[in-house]
Design an enzyme around this catalytic site. Structure first.
Site, PDB file in Angstrom:
ATOM      1  N   CYS A 159      -5.995   1.704   6.132  1.00 19.96           N
ATOM      2  CA  CYS A 159      -6.538   0.423   6.614  1.00 19.96           C
ATOM      3  C   CYS A 159      -5.803   0.052   7.919  1.00 19.96           C
ATOM      4  O   CYS A 159      -4.842   0.714   8.300  1.00 19.96           O
ATOM      5  CB  CYS A 159      -6.325  -0.647   5.542  1.00 19.96           C
ATOM      6  SG  CYS A 159      -4.604  -1.178   5.389  1.00 19.96           S
ATOM      7  N   CYS A 203      -1.932  -0.234   7.512  1.00 18.21           N
ATOM      8  CA  CYS A 203      -1.231   1.040   7.321  1.00 18.21           C
ATOM      9  C   CYS A 203      -1.321   1.928   8.561  1.00 18.21           C
ATOM     10  O   CYS A 203      -0.349   2.592   8.921  1.00 18.21           O
ATOM     11  CB  CYS A 203      -1.766   1.745   6.083  1.00 18.21           C
ATOM     12  SG  CYS A 203      -1.395   0.798   4.583  1.00 18.21           S
ATOM     13  N   GLU A 214       1.037   3.862   1.865  1.00 13.46           N
ATOM     14  CA  GLU A 214       1.582   4.308   3.156  1.00 13.46           C
ATOM     15  C   GLU A 214       2.796   3.459   3.578  1.00 13.46           C
ATOM     16  O   GLU A 214       3.797   3.995   4.051  1.00 13.46           O
ATOM     17  CB  GLU A 214       0.519   4.206   4.260  1.00 13.46           C
ATOM     18  CG  GLU A 214      -0.735   5.012   4.018  1.00 13.46           C
ATOM     19  CD  GLU A 214      -1.835   4.198   3.342  1.00 13.46           C
ATOM     20  OE1 GLU A 214      -1.560   3.514   2.334  1.00 13.46           O
ATOM     21  OE2 GLU A 214      -2.972   4.239   3.833  1.00 13.46           O
ATOM     22  N   HIS A 262       0.859  -1.185   0.000  1.00 12.56           N
ATOM     23  CA  HIS A 262       0.000   0.000   0.000  1.00 12.56           C
ATOM     24  C   HIS A 262       0.897   1.237   0.000  1.00 12.56           C
ATOM     25  O   HIS A 262       2.049   1.182   0.459  1.00 12.56           O
ATOM     26  CB  HIS A 262      -0.893   0.003   1.247  1.00 12.56           C
ATOM     27  CG  HIS A 262      -2.057  -0.940   1.180  1.00 12.56           C
ATOM     28  ND1 HIS A 262      -3.099  -0.911   2.077  1.00 12.56           N
ATOM     29  CD2 HIS A 262      -2.346  -1.940   0.304  1.00 12.56           C
ATOM     30  CE1 HIS A 262      -3.976  -1.856   1.772  1.00 12.56           C
ATOM     31  NE2 HIS A 262      -3.544  -2.509   0.709  1.00 12.56           N
TER      32      HIS A 262
END
Lengths: 158, 158
Positions: free
Chosen positions: A81, A84, A53, A51
């Protein structure tokens, strides 16, 4: 400055879009300077942890040669999420600016709140930016994905 | 087989110990075969995301050339934190065997439960193994760390 940095995160999300990735982008800022930027690369890298992040946090840590990013702020187009949000806590990031909420998997208040839990050893300041484009780029992406899926389904049943 | 795989996770934790890292280890198993193994490398890599579970998930995904690890089980010596529990959900791992609980940051039931939340799009089966050595290696590590800290403090004030 907030709008400028969120726009830079949005520029990262647009790079993800070109790769047909879910369009989410992040920049990490220290002393008013972007020290890391990344976009979602889950499909491209075949990596569930890729992801925006996580990738940006890893780059920032490498740049600063430290896993502690206390004096940094993270700008992200979509509410992080749990993975992250957990990484943001692990990295001790001070402040997170969020472009739009995620009512399905958001871990900064929408479903759970990992960033602000007294049991954990770090508390993160959350700033909601509510940037319309951050939301629209995602809505359009999933609308288009469904449209393509329906088209393919119709083609198969012909 | 459960004891065997947890012991292999423990062997990974021992590798972390040698590097003076918090001793946590993981193996990922598919069809009764270990496809990835890793230990905590946060300090060594200066990477806040370099927990054993994240590193093992990335290796397993690379090996299978897929971010979906549905048919895999993960064995870990310590209850995953929110970041790692979130990564387990992202990777769609089916079952997680946990050696000991973490009452400070555990995200599999001790503080929060990321693995079993109806709002998220994946539910993970949790198996508590309660392996005494998984707990002892951590207790000894932190006891020793405090002892060294106290010794250094005394030395400074002399």
């Amino acid at each position: 400055m907030i709008d400028y940095f969120m726009n830079e995160a949005l520029n990262e999300a647009k790079k993800a879009l070109i790769l047909k990735e879910v369009p989410v982008g992040t920049v990490i800022v220290k002393n008013d300077e972007i020290i890391a930027r990344a976009h979602n690369l889950r499909e491209t890298l075949n990596d569930p942890t890729a992801h925006a992040e996580i990738l940006a946090i890893r780059k920032a840590s490498e740049k600063l040669q430290s896993w502690r990013l206390n004096e940094c702020s993270l700008y992200v187009t979509l509410e992080p999420c749990p993975m992250c949000a957990g990484a943001i806590v692990q990295a001790r990031i001070g402040k997170v600016y969020i472009g739009t909420f995620d009512d399905k998997a958001g871990a900064c208040g929408s479903v759970i709140n990992v960033l602000q839990n007294d049991s954990f050893n770090h508390w993160v300041d959350i700033k909601w930016v509510y940037n319309e484009e951050c939301s629209r780029i995602l809505v359009d992406f999933f609308k288009n994905k469904r449209r393509v899926a329906v088209k393919n389904e119709k083609h198969k049943t012909k």
